[in-house]
Structures are given as C-alpha cells and as structure tokens.
Design an enzyme around this catalytic site. Sequence first.
Site, PDB file in Angstrom:
ATOM      1  CD  GLN A  33      -0.775  -0.821   3.532  1.00  0.00           C
ATOM      2  OE1 GLN A  33      -2.115  -0.904   3.649  1.00  0.00           O
ATOM      3  NE2 GLN A  33      -0.356  -1.801   4.558  1.00  0.00           N
ATOM      4  CG  HIS A  64      -4.062   2.800  19.902  1.00  0.00           C
ATOM      5  ND1 HIS A  64      -3.433   3.945  19.468  1.00  0.00           N
ATOM      6  CD2 HIS A  64      -4.197   2.070  18.768  1.00  0.00           C
ATOM      7  CE1 HIS A  64      -3.038   3.839  17.969  1.00  0.00           C
ATOM      8  NE2 HIS A  64      -3.490   2.595  17.665  1.00  0.00           N
ATOM      9  CG  ASP A  88      -0.279   2.063  14.865  1.00  0.00           C
ATOM     10  OD1 ASP A  88      -0.297   1.868  15.872  1.00  0.00           O
ATOM     11  OD2 ASP A  88      -1.355   2.240  13.878  1.00  0.00           O
ATOM     12  CD  GLU A 108       0.743  -4.557   9.645  1.00  0.00           C
ATOM     13  OE1 GLU A 108      -0.168  -3.959  10.592  1.00  0.00           O
ATOM     14  OE2 GLU A 108       0.540  -4.299   8.341  1.00  0.00           O
ATOM     15  CG  ASP A 140      -3.966 -12.166   4.378  1.00  0.00           C
ATOM     16  OD1 ASP A 140      -4.173 -11.093   4.122  1.00  0.00           O
ATOM     17  OD2 ASP A 140      -4.713 -13.205   4.277  1.00  0.00           O
ATOM     18  CG  ASP A 158      -5.541  -1.269  14.798  1.00  0.00           C
ATOM     19  OD1 ASP A 158      -6.323  -0.582  14.126  1.00  0.00           O
ATOM     20  OD2 ASP A 158      -4.302  -0.876  15.077  1.00  0.00           O
ATOM     21  CB  THR A 160      -6.657  -0.438   6.295  1.00  0.00           C
ATOM     22  OG1 THR A 160      -7.063  -1.631   5.849  1.00  0.00           O
ATOM     23  CG2 THR A 160      -5.383   0.019   6.700  1.00  0.00           C
ATOM     24  CG  ASP A 161     -11.730   2.391   6.552  1.00  0.00           C
ATOM     25  OD1 ASP A 161     -10.513   2.967   6.882  1.00  0.00           O
ATOM     26  OD2 ASP A 161     -12.841   2.772   6.674  1.00  0.00           O
TER      27      ASP A 161
HETATM   28  N1  AG3 Z   1      -6.776   1.802  11.799  1.00  0.00           N
HETATM   29  C1  AG3 Z   1      -8.063   2.183  11.544  1.00  0.00           C
HETATM   30  C2  AG3 Z   1      -8.470   3.332  10.664  1.00  0.00           C
HETATM   31  C3  AG3 Z   1      -9.843   3.606  10.359  1.00  0.00           C
HETATM   32  C4  AG3 Z   1     -10.040   4.891   9.552  1.00  0.00           C
HETATM   33  N2  AG3 Z   1     -11.172   4.865   8.886  1.00  0.00           N
HETATM   34  C5  AG3 Z   1     -12.115   5.690   8.802  1.00  0.00           C
HETATM   35  N3  AG3 Z   1     -11.897   7.003   9.328  1.00  0.00           N
HETATM   36  N4  AG3 Z   1     -13.310   5.394   8.333  1.00  0.00           N
HETATM   37  C6  AG3 Z   1      -6.137   2.645  12.656  1.00  0.00           C
HETATM   38  C7  AG3 Z   1      -4.874   1.949  12.886  1.00  0.00           C
HETATM   39  C8  AG3 Z   1      -4.348   2.622  14.334  1.00  0.00           C
HETATM   40  N5  AG3 Z   1      -3.550   1.790  15.089  1.00  0.00           N
END
Ligand code: AG3
Length: 285
Positions: A33, A64, A88, A108, A140, A158, A160-161
């Site tokens: 990505q 968190h 992260d 991860e 994965d 945790d 991403t979208d």
């Molecule tokens: N991961 C989730 C981010 C989601 C953002 N999505 C949204 N705004 N719809 C965050 C990683 C933090 N460790």
Amino acid sequence: MVKGERYLETLYNSYGQSFSIDKVLFESQTEHQHLIIFDNAQFGRVMALDGVIQTTEKDEFIYHEMLTHTPILAHGNAKRVLIIGGGDGGILREVLRHQRIEHVTMVEIDASVVEMCKTYLPNHSAGAFDDPRTNLVICDGREFVRNCQDKFDVIISDSTDPIGPGEALFTSDFYQGCANCLNDDGILVTQNGVCFMQLDEVTTTAKRLSPYFSDQSFYKAAVPTYIGGDMTFAWASHNPQQRQHNIDTIRARFEQANIRTRWYTPQLHLGSFALPQYVLDALAE
Ligand code: AG3
C-alpha cells in the site's frame, strides 16, 4: 493525496479532511500500500495508508485505549491476545500494559508499516515490540486465523478500511477463523468504520459475524481524525454477559489492572455500548 503543502484524505468521494504538511518524514509505495508519515501542527505526526488517515500522535490514545481495555477488562481473565493489523504498535502497547497478559501475537501484513512506525512514531509502540511477551508475525491476517492452531482470550482486529489489504479482514472467512482461534469465553473486537459515514459496514459485519458467534454487538468512540462522528467497533463472543457487566465489576478490574488511561474510564466503557437509534434500526432491518 499530497496537494501543494496539504494532505487530502480520499476515503469519501464528496467529503473529506485535509491537513497542512509541515514536513514529510516518509513516503513510499510499500509492497502492499501507499504509506506516508508527516508532521502536522494540530495533530503531531500523522500516518496514512492508501489515502486514509490511520493514526496521529495527538488522538491515537482514544482509539487504542477503547479497542484494548474494553475487551480485556470485560473478559476479566485474559492471558493471551491476538492482534490482527496494528502495525503502528499502539494496540500492542496498550495490551502489554496489562500485567496479567502473558502472551501477545501480532499479525501484520506490511513489515514496512512496522519499521517506519518504529522510526517515526516511536511513542505508539513505546518499546512494545521488544517486550518478551510479544510475538510479531508478518503475514496476511486472514491466512493466519485460517491456519492457526492456538487459542486466544481476546482478538483485536486493528485494520484499515475494507479497501485494499484490509478487505480480507471484513469477510465471513476471517470471522470464522477468529471464532476458531478464540477460547470459549473469548472476545473478538474489530475496527468497523465510522457508523454515520459507513453504516453499511455495520450491517454487513453484523450479518457476517452472526453464524459464528452467539452474541454480537457494537460499541463506539469519537476519534477526531476518523471524521464523520463515532467510530464503531464490532464486538463478538458467546456470552452477552461480557458486555453487560455492572460498573462495580469493571471498576474493580480496572483498579486491579492499575493502568493510567487518558480516555478510557469504566463509565465510558459501559456507555460506549449504547447505540444511537438509527444504528439500532439499521441492525434490526
Ligand atoms: N486503523 C483504523 C483506521 C480507520 C480509518 N477509517 C475511517 N476513518 N473510516 C487505525 C490504525 C491505528 N492503529
């Protein structure tokens, strides 16, 4: 998207937030990505993946803490935790603050995210990757839970979208895998989008979780840089009691854990399960 001196989030077509960029610290197309880390005067260091803000130094604690302490304290006797995503290190840091946690596996997909966040967002992991209780696996998450023979008390997704690498972590297949590597009294929680903006993610997740868990719900917290209102977290287990503890139980467990938080409180924990009517209506349809 970097435009002039600004970063424009591209999550929604017709609405979005933009950040002034004081300095770009890192930007590259990783194997999985687009990753960028930059400084912003209001939010401190900001990390985004594929055009979507993931975390900032200033408001990361809200997300968190809620995604970690809520399931761990609701469980009450968690010793083994599985984190899916979370490159992260913010979730890992919060999990390890619980002395009773003996083991954490973190899966991860993108090693570059871990490496770059260790370098440019060191306060997120705060040394957590070096904790002897940590087992970091680069692979994965869906594959991992599919093949996993271990059992965990709490699983925290945790991600991403559900676009790009995160998509696999919103599938029935993934939820089934999670159910299989949870102990009987285990709890699964997942990042599930901002309900006002992404209501379909809430209803889809509810449908996909239901074959594998006898109890499921959502809880929420407003995180400023996840724009659009409350962020929804999915909750799944086999015991509805786990999200209906009384305040005394949660308060006693929190005191016992002896953790100083900046957002989480036992009162917020209980209140976060109260959902707005439009979400309840969508879930009832
Ligand atoms: N991961 C989730 C981010 C989601 C953002 N999505 C949204 N705004 N719809 C965050 C990683 C933090 N460790």
